[in-house]
Scaffold this active site. Structure first.
Site, PDB file in Angstrom:
ATOM      1  N   CYS A 239      11.425  10.603 -22.697  1.00 33.35           N
ATOM      2  CA  CYS A 239      11.070   9.189 -22.750  1.00 33.35           C
ATOM      3  C   CYS A 239       9.851   8.970 -23.650  1.00 33.35           C
ATOM      4  CB  CYS A 239      10.779   8.699 -21.323  1.00 33.35           C
ATOM      5  SG  CYS A 239      10.232   6.990 -21.188  1.00 33.35           S
ATOM      6  N   HIS A 240       9.738   7.752 -24.222  1.00 33.44           N
ATOM      7  CA  HIS A 240       8.564   7.431 -25.032  1.00 33.44           C
ATOM      8  C   HIS A 240       7.258   7.612 -24.249  1.00 33.44           C
ATOM      9  CE1 HIS A 240      11.188   5.549 -28.088  1.00 33.44           C
ATOM     10  NE2 HIS A 240      10.155   5.722 -28.885  1.00 33.44           N
ATOM     11  N   THR A 241       7.310   7.399 -22.937  1.00 31.77           N
ATOM     12  CA  THR A 241       6.097   7.544 -22.139  1.00 31.77           C
ATOM     13  C   THR A 241       5.586   8.975 -22.182  1.00 31.77           C
ATOM     14  OG1 THR A 241       6.825   5.756 -20.698  1.00 31.77           O
ATOM     15  CG2 THR A 241       5.071   7.172 -19.861  1.00 31.77           C
TER      16      THR A 241
ATOM     17  N   HIS B 292       9.759  12.917 -16.692  1.00 34.79           N
ATOM     18  CA  HIS B 292       9.775  12.086 -15.480  1.00 34.79           C
ATOM     19  C   HIS B 292      11.099  11.369 -15.234  1.00 34.79           C
ATOM     20  CE1 HIS B 292       8.546   9.460 -18.795  1.00 34.79           C
ATOM     21  NE2 HIS B 292       9.133   8.485 -18.129  1.00 34.79           N
ATOM     22  N   GLU B 293      12.103  11.501 -16.112  1.00 34.70           N
ATOM     23  CA  GLU B 293      13.412  10.863 -15.883  1.00 34.70           C
ATOM     24  C   GLU B 293      14.385  11.931 -15.398  1.00 34.70           C
ATOM     25  OE1 GLU B 293      13.601   7.190 -19.081  1.00 34.70           O
ATOM     26  OE2 GLU B 293      14.525   9.089 -19.629  1.00 34.70           O
TER      27      GLU B 293
ATOM     28  N   CYS C 149       4.095   2.721  -0.321  1.00 35.89           N
ATOM     29  CA  CYS C 149       3.377   3.318   0.810  1.00 35.89           C
ATOM     30  C   CYS C 149       3.747   2.683   2.140  1.00 35.89           C
ATOM     31  CB  CYS C 149       1.873   3.189   0.579  1.00 35.89           C
ATOM     32  SG  CYS C 149       1.233   1.488   0.658  1.00 35.89           S
TER      33      CYS C 149
ATOM     34  N   CYS D 125       0.113  -1.030   2.215  1.00 38.84           N
ATOM     35  CA  CYS D 125      -0.820  -1.832   1.418  1.00 38.84           C
ATOM     36  C   CYS D 125      -0.510  -3.318   1.597  1.00 38.84           C
ATOM     37  CB  CYS D 125      -0.749  -1.440  -0.055  1.00 38.84           C
ATOM     38  SG  CYS D 125       0.776  -1.956  -0.885  1.00 38.84           S
TER      39      CYS D 125
ATOM     40  N   CYS E 165       3.027  -4.246   0.224  1.00 42.23           N
ATOM     41  CA  CYS E 165       4.125  -3.777   1.089  1.00 42.23           C
ATOM     42  C   CYS E 165       4.198  -4.598   2.372  1.00 42.23           C
ATOM     43  CB  CYS E 165       3.941  -2.301   1.416  1.00 42.23           C
ATOM     44  SG  CYS E 165       4.288  -1.176   0.037  1.00 42.23           S
TER      45      CYS E 165
ATOM     46  N   CYS F 129       3.831  -2.315  -4.856  1.00 44.07           N
ATOM     47  CA  CYS F 129       2.949  -1.468  -4.047  1.00 44.07           C
ATOM     48  C   CYS F 129       1.712  -1.040  -4.837  1.00 44.07           C
ATOM     49  CB  CYS F 129       3.711  -0.227  -3.581  1.00 44.07           C
ATOM     50  SG  CYS F 129       2.694   0.962  -2.670  1.00 44.07           S
TER      51      CYS F 129
ATOM     52  N   ARG G 157       3.035   6.577  -3.578  1.00 46.25           N
ATOM     53  CA  ARG G 157       2.794   7.957  -3.171  1.00 46.25           C
ATOM     54  C   ARG G 157       3.194   8.971  -4.237  1.00 46.25           C
ATOM     55  NH1 ARG G 157      -0.666   6.119   0.103  1.00 46.25           N
ATOM     56  NH2 ARG G 157      -0.094   5.852   2.285  1.00 46.25           N
TER      57      ARG G 157
ATOM     58  N   CYS H 113      13.575   6.144 -14.909  1.00 46.69           N
ATOM     59  CA  CYS H 113      12.554   5.379 -15.641  1.00 46.69           C
ATOM     60  C   CYS H 113      13.197   4.341 -16.546  1.00 46.69           C
ATOM     61  CB  CYS H 113      11.646   6.307 -16.442  1.00 46.69           C
ATOM     62  SG  CYS H 113      10.280   5.441 -17.273  1.00 46.69           S
TER      63      CYS H 113
ATOM     64  N   ARG I 159      18.363   8.684 -26.065  1.00 46.06           N
ATOM     65  CA  ARG I 159      17.710   9.642 -25.201  1.00 46.06           C
ATOM     66  C   ARG I 159      18.194  11.049 -25.511  1.00 46.06           C
ATOM     67  NH1 ARG I 159      14.437   6.386 -23.942  1.00 46.06           N
ATOM     68  NH2 ARG I 159      13.571   5.942 -21.882  1.00 46.06           N
TER      69      ARG I 159
END
Length: 361
Positions: free
Chosen positions: A42-44, A63-64, A93, A96, A99, A107, A111, A162, A356
């Site tokens: 991913c670009h991130t 992360h994907e 969570c 908060c 939530c 959120c 977590r 993502c 991708r």
């Protein structure tokens, strides 16, 4: 006992990534260890490599991801070894103020795993978006691991974690696209095409794809674009207005995230239309608009954070749509690669050659 696995690490700002051996702890309370089967590039991840997110190097990228639960912490009751999961970077969570007001997609205390994964010398790693899945195994909070139908191919459904969810949710949740709406999407990369797919599935009667690349525009029709505009040779606001009877669209989605595309999306809207920004901007960018236009045009300007999604609700829905052949997740996969090829995949991403690249482990 801790596991030593291969992983892709960004050691310092702007340097090529390295494949190193890292240490993944056994899961503690509220944690699960996942054997990663596939993870999208991913670009991130590139933003992390270039220090555009923060400077907490070294980063464990990726992360994907989709994979299988290998082990769970003592207090984890809703996951078990062998469960097939897509990993989310948001795990509400439940406590908060957001939530508790029934808005877990906002959120404020999402977590992540409490324990750090490390290099062999004990140096803690910063996992990208709290995941770090360019690795044979990763450690995440149990709430990040969302069970889905095991019939789904991991290289396709991992992308829900993502980019696909961000784009789809930008249209369906943030933008509120409904039946009969008109929609414009600027930027036909992975996120933009997911927004096009989401708008189409939501019942939009006209979905206009805007990009500077004819090949990307041709690809956008695969995901549900009914019309295309090449903004390299055509003024995009005028073109979109012409395609909507001079009115503009009900929802304009900026999947690029630069000032010029934000301004284009702003002026593409019909009176009281919605603008959704889902493209991630550089932190130094600013946008300027006449205040009278902000006032007189009405409508809403929204930023979409992860498509305003709730992973436990939405991931299984998107997987079902994929298995029912309504959502073409396979169409996002341009190539499959190994861990050793991530740096080359970043270069292809920069050149706009892929939607991708997906690491298969």
């Amino acid at each position: 006992m801790p596991h030593e696995v291969r992983a892709v690490v960004a050691v310092k700002k702007g340097a090529p990534v390295e494949v190193q051996t890292i240490v993944v702890p056994d899961p503690g309370p509220g944690e699960v260890r996942v054997s990663v089967q596939a993870c999208g590039v991913c670009h991130t991840d590139l933003h992390y490599r270039e220090g555009a997110i923060n400077d907490d190097f070294p980063f464990l990228l990726g992360h994907e991801a989709a994979g299988t639960v290998e082990a769970v912490g003592a207090d984890v009751v809703d996951l078990a070894p062998g469960d097939y999961v897509v990993i989310a970077w948001r795990a509400p969570c439940g406590a908060c103020r957001s939530c508790l007001r029934g808005r877990p997609w906002y959120c404020f205390d999402s977590r992540n795993a409490a324990q750090a994964m490390t290099l062999l010398d004990g140096t803690p790693l910063s996992p990208a978006l709290g995941i770090g899945a360019f690795a044979d195994e990763t450690l995440v909070a149990a709430g990040q691991a969302v069970k889905v139908d095991p019939a789904a191919r991991p290289e396709a459904v991992g992308l829900i974690g993502c980019g696909v969810m961000a784009g789809y949710g930008a249209a369906v949740y943030t933008g509120g696209v409904g039946r009969g709406d008109t929609v414009a999407v600027i930027g036909c990369g992975g996120v933009g095409n997911a927004a096009i797919a989401g708008a189409s599935l939501a019942g939009a009667r006209r979905v206009i794809a805007v990009d500077i690349d004819d090949a990307k525009l041709d690809g956008a029709t695969r995901f549900g674009a009914t019309h295309t505009v090449n903004s390299r040779g055509t003024e995009p606001v005028s073109a979109v207005r012409e395609l909507t009877g001079g009115h503009g669209v009900d929802v304009a989605i900026d999947a690029v995230g630069i000032p010029s595309t934000y301004q284009q999306a702003f002026y593409m809207r019909d009176h009281a239309g919605v603008l959704v920004q889902v493209g991630v901007p550089d932190p130094g960018m600013t946008v300027e608009l006449p205040l009278i236009d902000l006032f007189s045009r009405g409508g809403a300007l929204k930023s979409s954070w992860y498509g305003d999604c709730l992973p436990t609700r939405d991931f299984p829905i998107l997987v079902d749509q994929y298995l029912d052949r309504r959502l073409d997740l396979g169409g996002f996969v341009s190539e499959t690669i190994s861990l050793d090829e991530v740096e080359e995949a970043f270069a292809r991403m920069r050149r706009g050659e892929v939607l991708r690249s997906v690491v298969v482990l």
